[in-house]
Design an enzyme around this catalytic site. Structure first.
Site, PDB file in Angstrom:
ATOM      1  N   ARG A 118     -12.239  -3.521  -8.047  1.00  0.00           N
ATOM      2  CA  ARG A 118     -12.624  -4.129  -6.632  1.00  0.00           C
ATOM      3  C   ARG A 118     -13.525  -4.220  -6.331  1.00  0.00           C
ATOM      4  NH1 ARG A 118      -8.289  -1.819  -2.310  1.00  0.00           N
ATOM      5  NH2 ARG A 118      -9.570  -0.176  -2.140  1.00  0.00           N
ATOM      6  N   ASP A 145       1.139  -5.543   8.432  1.00  0.00           N
ATOM      7  CA  ASP A 145      -0.182  -4.463   7.919  1.00  0.00           C
ATOM      8  C   ASP A 145      -1.411  -5.702   7.896  1.00  0.00           C
ATOM      9  OD1 ASP A 145      -2.145  -2.900   7.127  1.00  0.00           O
ATOM     10  OD2 ASP A 145      -0.580  -1.316   6.241  1.00  0.00           O
ATOM     11  N   TYR A 177     -11.579   1.275   9.933  1.00  0.00           N
ATOM     12  CA  TYR A 177     -12.643   1.540   8.953  1.00  0.00           C
ATOM     13  C   TYR A 177     -13.012   1.113   7.920  1.00  0.00           C
ATOM     14  CZ  TYR A 177      -8.439   4.478   7.141  1.00  0.00           C
ATOM     15  OH  TYR A 177      -7.704   4.414   6.234  1.00  0.00           O
ATOM     16  N   LYS A 178     -12.336  -0.049   7.885  1.00  0.00           N
ATOM     17  CA  LYS A 178     -12.878  -0.511   6.398  1.00  0.00           C
ATOM     18  C   LYS A 178     -13.445  -1.850   7.289  1.00  0.00           C
ATOM     19  CE  LYS A 178      -8.614   0.657   4.033  1.00  0.00           C
ATOM     20  NZ  LYS A 178      -7.275   0.837   4.083  1.00  0.00           N
ATOM     21  N   PHE A 225       0.768  -1.263  -0.041  1.00  0.00           N
ATOM     22  CA  PHE A 225       0.128  -0.389   0.046  1.00  0.00           C
ATOM     23  C   PHE A 225       0.289   1.247  -0.018  1.00  0.00           C
ATOM     24  CE2 PHE A 225      -2.573   3.070   1.840  1.00  0.00           C
ATOM     25  CZ  PHE A 225      -3.847   2.941   1.166  1.00  0.00           C
TER      26      PHE A 225
HETATM   27  C1  LIG Z   1      -6.479   1.250   4.192  1.00  0.00           C
HETATM   28  C2  LIG Z   1      -4.785   0.860   4.372  1.00  0.00           C
HETATM   29  C3  LIG Z   1      -4.040   1.979   5.230  1.00  0.00           C
HETATM   30  C4  LIG Z   1      -4.121   2.914   5.366  1.00  0.00           C
HETATM   31  O1  LIG Z   1      -3.073   3.593   6.863  1.00  0.00           O
HETATM   32  P1  LIG Z   1      -4.261   5.371   7.366  1.00  0.00           P
HETATM   33  O2  LIG Z   1      -2.633   5.811   7.588  1.00  0.00           O
HETATM   34  O3  LIG Z   1      -5.357   5.168   7.720  1.00  0.00           O
HETATM   35  O4  LIG Z   1      -4.751   6.946   5.961  1.00  0.00           O
HETATM   36  C5  LIG Z   1      -2.415   1.495   5.040  1.00  0.00           C
HETATM   37  N1  LIG Z   1      -2.146   0.690   5.278  1.00  0.00           N
HETATM   38  C6  LIG Z   1      -3.229  -0.843   4.171  1.00  0.00           C
HETATM   39  C7  LIG Z   1      -2.338  -1.684   3.974  1.00  0.00           C
HETATM   40  C8  LIG Z   1      -4.395  -0.403   4.067  1.00  0.00           C
HETATM   41  O5  LIG Z   1      -5.252  -1.043   3.252  1.00  0.00           O
END
Ligand SMILES: *Cc1c(COP(=O)(O)O)cnc(C)c1O
Length: 417
Positions: free
Chosen positions: A392, A218, A243-244, A141
């Site tokens: 997706r 992560d 939040y997911k 990510f």
């Molecule tokens: C959604 C997501 C993030 C988001 O990071 P934020 O600091 O909440 O913006 C980070 N890593 C992965 C793999 C994600 O899917």
């Protein structure tokens, strides 16, 4: 009225009707179907397949947050901090117990995922002095890669990228080839955000440990969609957002995990008063509290923490095994329908084929994916686009129905004629 009711029957093909009937049967037999009513209703006509980016709000969250504003904040005023101060650790324990396979005192709700990655990678690098390499996957990510780039530059380390197939994720042989005695820490996504590829956490952790490095997982795309066993995998560190699949809302705080025996060995770089041992002594010097609390920084967002607790409790009530089983059934249905209806129109499945090898979204590649996502949304079907040419379909076991999947695929076929 009669005509509008009859129209779909007259125009839809038998195959479509069959697919819709089958989805209705799967919905009727779904043991988790009742959980859909625990969410605030969608606007009329909307099919939502983007819970892997922003989960939908729970009815109970609206009530709990409103009650906290009215009573704890409104009536209790500042006195409520006696209840609030350790709430991030109590909710961390609930989250860890229900969703992460961690022990009490190993998880805290705090900050954002990106900030937590920074804190834990800096701490891990400092715990491996003399080692000058950080490792992540090439397709991780963006925020993970950027934070690691920044840490590497600041500390004068090298960031080594493990090649990753954008459809199938990281191969453990490639991870092994990137590891040696120079590596301090490795950051991996458990489920890849683009492809949905699921990494074998236990095997990858073992590989990293064989080289004396620390691993940071992560969990953003796996928490609440895939059962996780951090203890069983002997994981060192982990972060994830809420939040997911946890449905805690936009900007709800993330969580972090540090294995118990590492907590006093690690020092995180942001020394704030919420990590301080005797917070209200206002001491001249920083002395971190024992345990997971030292990985906190500043005042926690209490209303967001309460929303996290609602999301955790709903998943705990459902159980991660049924949640995983339904997530797999939803993406398997999407894959089957995509093969039948979408492959002839230029789509290709860009996720692992085996449902055991992916999380809870299915990715489709199509040269016009960007426009198709927009046109689908114009018709009320919300999915999302990811570069370079991917759409997706996100399946949230507690709020997505099998009918949602069929509708999305059939509408997509209609647009890609
Ligand atoms: C959604 C997501 C993030 C988001 O990071 P934020 O600091 O909440 O913006 C980070 N890593 C992965 C793999 C994600 O899917």
């Amino acid at each position: 009225m009669a005509w509008t009711r009859l129209a779909p029957v007259l125009t839809a093909s038998d195959a479509d009707e069959q697919a819709r009937r089958r989805a209705a049967e799967m919905d009727a037999a779904d043991p988790l179907a009742g959980f859909r009513d625990r969410f605030l209703p969608l606007p009329d006509g909307i099919v939502y397949l983007d819970g892997n980016s922003l989960g939908r709000p729970l009815r109970s969250t609206l009530e709990v947050v409103a009650a906290a504003i009215r009573e704890e904040w409104g009536q209790g005023l500042i006195g409520s901090w006696s209840e609030w101060t350790d709430l991030p650790r109590r909710v961390g324990d609930e989250l860890g117990n229900a969703l992460l396979g961690s022990a009490p005192g190993e998880v805290v709700v705090a900050d954002s995922t990106s900030v937590n990655i920074y804190k834990l990678v800096m701490a891990a690098a400092a715990a491996r002095p003399g080692r000058d390499v950080l490792v992540t996957e090439a397709d991780n990510f963006p925020s993970d890669r950027y934070v690691l780039q920044g840490v590497a530059q600041r500390l004068g380390l090298t960031l080594r990228l493990v090649p990753a197939d954008i459809d199938n994720g990281v191969d453990l042989a490639d991870l092994a080839a990137a590891l040696d005695e120079r590596v301090a820490a490795v950051c991996l996504s458990h489920v890849g955000y683009r492809s949905g590829a699921l990494v074998d956490m236990r095997a990858a952790t073992q590989l990293v440990h064989d080289h004396g490095a620390l691993v940071l997982w992560d969990l953003c795309h796996s928490v609440g969609s895939v059962p996780i066993d951090l203890t069983g995998a002997r994981a060192d560190l982990a972060v994830g957002c809420t939040y997911k699949y946890l449905n805690a809302g936009p900007g709800a705080p993330a969580f972090l995990y540090v294995r118990r025996d590492l907590q006093e060995q690690l020092s995180q770089p942001i020394w704030g008063w919420f990590g301080q041992a005797d917070q209200f002594e206002m001491d001249d010097t920083y002395a971190p509290m024992p345990g997971i609390g030292r990985f906190q920084v500043g005042t926690p967002p209490i209303l967001g923490v309460l929303a996290v607790r609602e999301g955790v409790r709903l998943l705990a009530e459902a159980g991660m095994e049924p949640v995983r089983a339904k997530g797999q059934a939803l993406t398997a249905l999407a894959a089957e329908l995509a093969d039948r209806h979408l492959a002839p129109r230029g789509f290709r499945i860009a996720s692992p084929r085996d449902a055991d090898q992916r999380g809870s979204h299915l990715t489709l590649a199509h040269p016009e994916a960007r426009q198709l996502v927009r046109r689908l949304a114009d018709g009320g079907v919300i999915t999302d686009f990811r570069t370079p040419d991917r759409l997706r379909l996100g399946a949230s076991a507690l709020s997505t129905s099998f009918t949602d999947i069929v509708e999305a695929v059939l509408r997509l076929r209609g647009l890609a004629l």
